[in-house]
Design a protein around this motif. Structure first.
Motif, PDB file in Angstrom:
ATOM      1  N   PHE A 105       0.437   8.803   3.169  1.00 36.93           N
ATOM      2  CA  PHE A 105       0.148  10.995   3.318  1.00 36.93           C
ATOM      3  C   PHE A 105       0.002  11.346   2.171  1.00 36.93           C
ATOM      4  CE2 PHE A 105       1.952  10.953   7.657  1.00 36.93           C
ATOM      5  CZ  PHE A 105       1.124  11.368   8.385  1.00 36.93           C
ATOM      6  N   VAL A 106       0.693  10.591   0.546  1.00 39.45           N
ATOM      7  CA  VAL A 106       1.092  11.102  -0.754  1.00 39.45           C
ATOM      8  C   VAL A 106      -0.648  10.714  -1.033  1.00 39.45           C
ATOM      9  CG1 VAL A 106       2.335  10.757  -2.771  1.00 39.45           C
ATOM     10  CG2 VAL A 106       3.137  10.701  -0.750  1.00 39.45           C
ATOM     11  N   THR A 166       2.413   1.536  -3.738  1.00 37.21           N
ATOM     12  CA  THR A 166       1.429   1.380  -2.721  1.00 37.21           C
ATOM     13  C   THR A 166       0.896   2.837  -2.687  1.00 37.21           C
ATOM     14  OG1 THR A 166       2.796   0.097  -1.711  1.00 37.21           O
ATOM     15  CG2 THR A 166       1.591   1.002   0.059  1.00 37.21           C
ATOM     16  N   ILE A 167       1.186   3.538  -2.903  1.00 39.24           N
ATOM     17  CA  ILE A 167       0.878   4.939  -3.326  1.00 39.24           C
ATOM     18  C   ILE A 167      -1.254   4.835  -4.288  1.00 39.24           C
ATOM     19  CG2 ILE A 167       1.303   7.475  -4.244  1.00 39.24           C
ATOM     20  CD1 ILE A 167       4.114   7.084  -3.470  1.00 39.24           C
ATOM     21  N   ARG A 171      -4.354   5.514  -3.407  1.00 37.92           N
ATOM     22  CA  ARG A 171      -5.339   6.237  -4.016  1.00 37.92           C
ATOM     23  C   ARG A 171      -5.836   5.684  -4.831  1.00 37.92           C
ATOM     24  NH1 ARG A 171      -7.038   7.985  -9.240  1.00 37.92           N
ATOM     25  NH2 ARG A 171      -7.226  10.581  -9.436  1.00 37.92           N
ATOM     26  N   GLN A 172      -6.388   5.398  -5.203  1.00 35.62           N
ATOM     27  CA  GLN A 172      -7.780   3.780  -6.000  1.00 35.62           C
ATOM     28  C   GLN A 172      -9.019   4.159  -4.770  1.00 35.62           C
ATOM     29  OE1 GLN A 172      -6.192   5.418  -9.144  1.00 35.62           O
ATOM     30  NE2 GLN A 172      -8.366   3.825  -9.587  1.00 35.62           N
ATOM     31  N   TYR A 173      -8.063   3.644  -3.595  1.00 29.86           N
ATOM     32  CA  TYR A 173      -8.658   3.068  -2.166  1.00 29.86           C
ATOM     33  C   TYR A 173      -9.425   4.507  -1.925  1.00 29.86           C
ATOM     34  CZ  TYR A 173     -11.001   0.962   1.687  1.00 29.86           C
ATOM     35  OH  TYR A 173     -11.386   0.419   2.773  1.00 29.86           O
ATOM     36  N   LEU A 174      -8.605   5.424  -1.881  1.00 29.36           N
ATOM     37  CA  LEU A 174      -9.453   6.580  -1.170  1.00 29.36           C
ATOM     38  C   LEU A 174     -10.327   7.512  -1.884  1.00 29.36           C
ATOM     39  CD1 LEU A 174      -6.441   8.032   0.576  1.00 29.36           C
ATOM     40  CD2 LEU A 174      -8.337   7.336   1.721  1.00 29.36           C
ATOM     41  N   ALA A 207      -7.432  -1.821   2.888  1.00 27.17           N
ATOM     42  CA  ALA A 207      -5.686  -1.916   2.162  1.00 27.17           C
ATOM     43  C   ALA A 207      -4.674  -1.479   2.810  1.00 27.17           C
ATOM     44  CB  ALA A 207      -6.692  -0.002   1.508  1.00 27.17           C
ATOM     45  N   ILE A 208      -4.495  -1.161   4.007  1.00 31.84           N
ATOM     46  CA  ILE A 208      -3.515  -0.473   4.717  1.00 31.84           C
ATOM     47  C   ILE A 208      -3.207  -2.584   5.051  1.00 31.84           C
ATOM     48  CG2 ILE A 208      -2.423  -0.462   7.354  1.00 31.84           C
ATOM     49  CD1 ILE A 208      -3.654   1.751   7.073  1.00 31.84           C
ATOM     50  N   ALA A 209      -3.821  -3.657   4.754  1.00 37.64           N
ATOM     51  CA  ALA A 209      -3.851  -4.747   5.700  1.00 37.64           C
ATOM     52  C   ALA A 209      -3.421  -5.229   4.372  1.00 37.64           C
ATOM     53  CB  ALA A 209      -5.355  -5.582   6.133  1.00 37.64           C
ATOM     54  N   ALA A 210      -3.823  -5.120   3.191  1.00 38.97           N
ATOM     55  CA  ALA A 210      -3.587  -5.577   2.520  1.00 38.97           C
ATOM     56  C   ALA A 210      -2.207  -4.811   1.644  1.00 38.97           C
ATOM     57  CB  ALA A 210      -4.083  -5.300   0.798  1.00 38.97           C
ATOM     58  N   MET A 211      -1.672  -4.340   2.161  1.00 40.00           N
ATOM     59  CA  MET A 211      -0.267  -3.567   1.175  1.00 40.00           C
ATOM     60  C   MET A 211       0.147  -3.902   2.621  1.00 40.00           C
ATOM     61  SD  MET A 211      -0.432  -1.925  -1.290  1.00 40.00           S
ATOM     62  CE  MET A 211      -1.480  -3.134  -2.007  1.00 40.00           C
ATOM     63  N   ALA A 212       0.357  -3.885   3.999  1.00 43.74           N
ATOM     64  CA  ALA A 212       1.113  -5.075   4.669  1.00 43.74           C
ATOM     65  C   ALA A 212       1.669  -5.868   4.452  1.00 43.74           C
ATOM     66  CB  ALA A 212      -0.134  -4.573   5.971  1.00 43.74           C
ATOM     67  N   ILE A 213       0.767  -6.408   3.965  1.00 42.35           N
ATOM     68  CA  ILE A 213       1.056  -8.267   3.397  1.00 42.35           C
ATOM     69  C   ILE A 213       2.181  -7.468   2.646  1.00 42.35           C
ATOM     70  CG2 ILE A 213       0.188 -10.282   2.550  1.00 42.35           C
ATOM     71  CD1 ILE A 213      -1.692  -9.892   4.184  1.00 42.35           C
ATOM     72  N   LEU A 214       1.642  -7.426   1.545  1.00 40.40           N
ATOM     73  CA  LEU A 214       2.384  -6.913  -0.241  1.00 40.40           C
ATOM     74  C   LEU A 214       3.553  -6.442   0.236  1.00 40.40           C
ATOM     75  CD1 LEU A 214      -0.253  -6.157  -2.957  1.00 40.40           C
ATOM     76  CD2 LEU A 214       0.674  -9.219  -1.848  1.00 40.40           C
ATOM     77  N   ASN A 215       4.196  -5.395   1.036  1.00 38.63           N
ATOM     78  CA  ASN A 215       4.940  -4.797   1.247  1.00 38.63           C
ATOM     79  C   ASN A 215       5.975  -5.673   2.525  1.00 38.63           C
ATOM     80  OD1 ASN A 215       5.256  -1.865   0.008  1.00 38.63           O
ATOM     81  ND2 ASN A 215       2.786  -2.224   0.754  1.00 38.63           N
TER      82      ASN A 215
END
Length: 289
Positions: A105-106, A166-167, A171-174, A207-215
């Protein structure tokens, strides 16, 4: 008019073959080196705790001394181990889902909307990425106590829903997604939340998949912050619980080694579930065109 891919001659293919083989061998060597600690831990799960103390972890397994008593103890007489495991699993799931939702969202606001102090606020997000957690730990601890959240799972989850890293990544992806998609959605009468969930989120899957793994890895292995805010043993997460097996009065290395090995399974499953998106998500924002 589309361009055809260049056709390589047999001579060109033969000239590239040594480089391809060399890269494959190098990757296999790196993979083998990365798997050595896992192999040593697996071997240790078939040994007594006393043997581990005496000889340490090793890569060879003596069939005469190998047994499965550690696994039997894990599933029949491990005490609160699976309670710790369930606590970590629930907390990691809630933490990952909440972090991905709030951070996206942010990041979506930073990437797709223009508002006052937008650049200044984003710079603050970048600066926050450079601050070590150890510097924020004491203020966060005082704040959670003042809010009455100590010894609760909310104290673990809430402070980290908006992750600066993550933000920044989202942001860079979007920024690579054209804003015309938003305008097309508005023309069709889609609400702002509808545009985000129905049009933007499907494009963010890598991007969501990558951040899901890292987080997920960070939350599952989180030790210091839960150790500070949790006081009730029944609320302990798996890293804290495994640490309680080492005491001045005795060490349960047999349960520790098999419990630590068993704790790798959720992270491996998480990576296998999202690995096909992982590389694409990590590199998508690096090249624009």
């Amino acid at each position: 008019m589309s361009r055809r891919a260049p056709v390589l001659s047999p001579r060109d293919l033969r000239s590239r073959r040594p480089a391809t083989i060399g890269m494959a061998v190098a990757f296999l060597v790196v993979a083998a080196l990365a798997l050595i600690p896992f192999w040593a831990m697996l071997i240790g799960t078939f040994q007594d705790g006393d043997m581990l103390i005496r000889y340490g972890l090793n890569l060879g397994l003596d069939p005469a001394n190998a047994h499965v008593r550690n696994y039997i103890m894990l599933f029949t007489d491990s005490g609160p181990y699976f309670g710790w495991f369930a606590n970590s699993l629930i907390l990691t799931t809630v933490q990952v889902v909440g972090t991905l939702l709030v951070s996206s969202f942010v990041a979506y606001g930073f990437a797709m909307y223009d508002f006052k102090f937008k650049t200044t606020l984003f710079i603050l997000v970048v600066v926050l990425m450079t601050i070590p957690f150890e510097m924020l730990m004491l203020p966060l601890y005082v704040q959670t106590n003042a809010m009455g959240l100590s010894d609760s799972y909310a104290a673990i989850v809430l402070p980290f829903l908006a992750q600066a890293g993550t933000i920044f990544f989202f942001r860079q992806y979007l920024t690579g997604i054209p804003r015309e998609i938003l305008e097309a959605g508005r023309v069709d009468g889609v609400s702002e939340f509808g545009i985000f969930f129905r049009l933007v989120v499907p494009l963010m899957k890598p991007a969501i998949a990558a951040m899901a793994i890292l987080n997920g890895m960070a939350s599952w292995n989180n030790f210091l912050w839960p150790l500070l805010v949790l006081r009730s043993p029944q609320k302990y997460t798996l890293p804290i619980g495994l640490n309680t097996l080492l005491t001045p009065y005795g060490n349960n290395y047999s349960l520790l080694i098999v419990g630590a090995f068993f704790s790798l399974i959720p992270i491996l499953l998480l990576f296998l579930a999202f690995q096909r998106f992982f590389i694409e998500g990590m590199t998508a924002g690096s090249v624009k065109g």
